[in-house]
Design an enzyme around this catalytic site. Structure first.
Site, short mmCIF file in Angstrom:
data_model
loop_
_atom_site.label_atom_id
_atom_site.label_comp_id
_atom_site.label_asym_id
_atom_site.label_seq_id
_atom_site.Cartn_x
_atom_site.Cartn_y
_atom_site.Cartn_z
N ARG A 5 5.92 -2.54 0.20
CA ARG A 5 6.20 -2.84 -1.27
C ARG A 5 5.20 -3.69 -1.59
O ARG A 5 4.68 -4.72 -0.95
CB ARG A 5 7.59 -3.67 -1.26
N HIS A 19 1.11 4.57 -4.22
CA HIS A 19 2.43 4.64 -3.60
C HIS A 19 2.85 6.01 -3.28
O HIS A 19 3.82 6.43 -4.03
CB HIS A 19 3.28 4.06 -4.79
#
Ligand code: GLV
Length: 315
Positions: A230, A278
Site C-alpha cells: 500500500r 497499482h
C-alpha cells in the site's frame, strides 16, 4: 435478495460476470441502487464513504481487494461480516510481480538499461541469488507465496511480521524488537504489509538507513525497496531522499501516497525507480465474482465465511 457492486472502474464488467454465472441474481451497480432494502450483499472497492450504511438489510461485504484499509476507513461502515479477497489467481499475479522485480534489481537491470541507452558495452558484477538476502515485510497469503517463488532461485529469505510466524526455509523475525535485526540482514526489501495504524509510514528514511550495506561492492550496489502493498506504508519523499543519499540503490513501486501518482512526482523519471500503476496483482473479474458468489452462498446456508476481516487488527 440483491448484490450491489460498487467499484471504481470495472463494476459493469463484474456485474456482467455475476449475471452470467447466476442468471437469477438481481445485480445492481452503484449509484443505481434501486430499492435498498433488497440489497443483502455488496462487492466493493473503495466505495464512497457512507454508501454501505444506506443498505438496511446488508448481510455481507466482499472486498474486491486483498487489502481492506479503504473500507475500514469509512466511519459509517456497517458491522456486518466483511471478507478479503483471497484467491489463487490474485496470489499468482503477486508472485510474478515480486519475482520479476527482485530479479530485475538483483541483475542490475536499471543500470544495463542506462548503459544500453548510451550504447555502452560494460560488464557489471552481479551476485548469485544465494548471496542476496531478500526480506519480506508481511508473510500473509501474498507474502508467503512470494517467498516460496523466490526460494526456487535460491535467495536467502527472511520475513518480518507483527506476530511470530514460522515458515520452512525462511528466517522469521517478529515485532518492533526484531525489526532492526531483520533490516540489517536485508539487501532487497519487499513490502506486502496491510495498511493499518501501526504500519502507516513505516517505510521511511530511518528504516531505509537500517537496511544492510554488507558486502556492498561484492554484492548489490545498495539496498532495494519493492513496495507492492500500500502507498500509505511509504513516505514517497523519503524514498527519493534515500535514493539520492545512496541509502537505497533502486526501487520498484506499485503503490504511492497519492494515486494516480501526480505528474509532478520525481519518482516518475528517476532512473532507478520502476513505477507501475497499482497493478501488481489485479482482482480479475471472473475470479473475484466467483469468489463473491461462493461467500454469498455460505451466508445463505449459514456456513462459516472464509477470510473474514478482523476489524480490531485492521486486516
Ligand atoms: C489491491 O491493491 C488489493 O488490495 O488487492
Amino acid at each position: 435478495m440483491a448484490l450491489l457492486i460498487a467499484s471504481s472502474s470495472r463494476a459493469e464488467e463484474f456485474a456482467a460476470f455475476a449475471r452470467a454465472l447466476d442468471p437469477h441474481l438481481d445485480v445492481r451497480v452503484a449509484p443505481d441502487l434501486g430499492n435498498v432494502a433488497q440489497i443483502e450483499h455488496a462487492l466493493v472497492w473503495q466505495p464512497p464513504k457512507g454508501l454501505l450504511k444506506t443498505l438496511p438489510n446488508l448481510r455481507l461485504i466482499v472486498s474486491v481487494g486483498a487489502g481492506v484499509d479503504a473500507l475500514l476507513d469509512d466511519p459509517d461502515l456497517p458491522g456486518v461480516p466483511m471478507v478479503r479477497f483471497v484467491d489463487a489467481d490474485l496470489t499468482g499475479r503477486m508472485r510474478e510481480y515480486v519475482a520479476l522485480h527482485v530479479l530485475y534489481h538483483h541483475r542490475r537491470m536499471s543500470e544495463f538499461r542506462e548503459l544500453q541507452a548510451r550504447k555502452v558495452w560494460k560488464y557489471l558484477a552481479e551476485p548469485a541469488a544465494h548471496e542476496v538476502r531478500v526480506g519480506l515485510m508481511g508473510l500473509g497469503v501474498l507474502g508467503s507465496a512470494a517467498a516460496r517463488a523466490l526460494q526456487h532461485f535460491g535467495y536467502r529469505l527472511r520475513g518480518w511480521t507483527r506476530s511470530r510466524k514460522s515458515l520452512d526455509g525462511i528466517a522469521c523475525y517478529a515485532g518492533d524488537a526484531e525489526l532492526d535485526a531483520f533490516l540489517g540482514e536485508t539487501d532487497i526489501l519487499i513490502a506486502l504489509l496491510p495498511l493499518t495504524g501501526a504500519t502507516r509510514g513505516i517505510l521511511n528514511r530511518r528504516l531505509f538507513a537500517k537496511l544492510s550495506r554488507h558486502g556492498r561492492d561484492a554484492r548489490l550496489p545498495g539496498p532495494v525497496l519493492i513496495n507492492a502493498g500500500r502507498g500509505g506504508l511509504q513516505v514517497d519523499a523519503d524514498v527519493l531522499a534515500s535514493l539520492e543519499a545512496g541509502e537505497l540503490y533502486a526501487a520498484s513501486l506499485d503503490v504511492f501516497e497519492a494515486e494516480p501518482l501526480p505528474h509532478s512526482s520525481p519518482l516518475w523519471s528517476h532512473p532507478r525507480v520502476l513505477v507501475t500503476p497499482h497493478n501488481a496483482a489485479e482482482s480479475a473479474p471472473a475470479p473475484i465474482v466467483r469468489y463473491a458468489l461462493k461467500q454469498m452462498a455460505a451466508v445463505r446456508r449459514g456456513e462459516p465465511l472464509r477470510n473474514v476481516v478482523d476489524r480490531a487488527q485492521g486486516y
